[in-house]
Design a protein around this motif. Structure first.
Motif, short mmCIF file in Angstrom:
data_model
loop_
_atom_site.label_atom_id
_atom_site.label_comp_id
_atom_site.label_asym_id
_atom_site.label_seq_id
_atom_site.Cartn_x
_atom_site.Cartn_y
_atom_site.Cartn_z
N UNK A 60 62.05 24.76 12.20
CA UNK A 60 63.25 23.94 12.47
C UNK A 60 62.91 22.46 12.43
N UNK A 61 61.73 22.08 12.88
CA UNK A 61 61.32 20.67 12.80
C UNK A 61 61.28 20.22 11.34
N UNK A 62 60.64 21.02 10.49
CA UNK A 62 60.54 20.67 9.07
C UNK A 62 61.92 20.65 8.42
N UNK A 63 62.77 21.61 8.79
CA UNK A 63 64.12 21.67 8.21
C UNK A 63 64.94 20.43 8.57
N UNK A 64 64.83 19.98 9.81
CA UNK A 64 65.53 18.75 10.21
C UNK A 64 65.01 17.57 9.40
N UNK A 65 63.71 17.55 9.13
CA UNK A 65 63.14 16.49 8.30
C UNK A 65 63.72 16.50 6.90
N UNK A 66 63.77 17.66 6.29
CA UNK A 66 64.37 17.75 4.95
C UNK A 66 65.84 17.35 4.97
N UNK A 67 66.54 17.75 6.01
CA UNK A 67 67.96 17.46 6.14
C UNK A 67 68.22 15.96 6.19
N UNK A 68 67.32 15.21 6.83
CA UNK A 68 67.57 13.79 7.07
C UNK A 68 66.87 12.83 6.12
N UNK A 69 65.83 13.25 5.43
CA UNK A 69 65.03 12.31 4.65
C UNK A 69 65.87 11.58 3.60
#
Length: 162
Positions: A60-69
């Motif tokens: 979920x941490x990585x997914x939030x990163x992809x979502x916001x980058x």
């Protein structure tokens, strides 16, 4: 079983994002769906803070990163909603995520992605933690770029910055 379904679903999302980031961001960031994503991310971060489930937390941490980058609209999504927000929950993870190099490589790229060129998110981040940690992380990464190529699956979050 439920945790494994969630982990596999997030791995699918992260694979999708790695293959076609603009498509991932526009689909998950679409009106209505972005609010559902925020709710799911917030719920999973809350669950992982109460129950030890490192693989789910990392996904979920990585997914939030992809979502916001590099996506200003999606960056706003993680700082809005019920408090603590998704961004605040990321900043409130256990101390190890700010001190253990293996866990730093998972968390810090997502924090940077959520705050890059976003003044409001940067203010929230500064209220929750020391930005010196992020600056040091970026400097260390810039000085040793070859090491990022040899990353393990558990530190794949660093790929957000490369």
């Amino acid at each position: 079983n439920t945790i494994q379904v969630a982990v596999q679903s997030l791995r699918f999302f992260n694979s999708f994002a790695a293959l076609d980031l603009p498509a991932f961001q526009s689909i998950v960031g679409a009106e209505g769906l972005s609010l559902a994503f925020r709710h799911i991310a917030s719920s999973l971060l809350g669950h992982c803070s109460q129950v030890s489930c490192e693989s789910l937390l990392h996904e979920i941490i990585v997914c939030v990163g992809y979502f916001t980058v590099n996506h200003p609209d999606n960056q706003v999504i993680v700082q809005s909603g019920r408090h603590p927000t998704v961004l605040q929950k990321l900043c409130q993870l256990p101390f190890q995520y700010f001190s253990d190099p293996r866990l730093i490589k998972v968390l810090f790229p997502s924090l940077i992605a959520a705050c890059y060129n976003n003044h409001q998110n940067k203010i929230i981040l500064e209220q929750e933690m020391s930005c010196v940690l992020l600056a040091t992380f970026i400097q260390d990464l810039a000085q040793t770029p070859g090491q990022a190529d040899n990353q393990s699956d558990q530190s794949k979050g660093t790929s957000l910055l490369i």
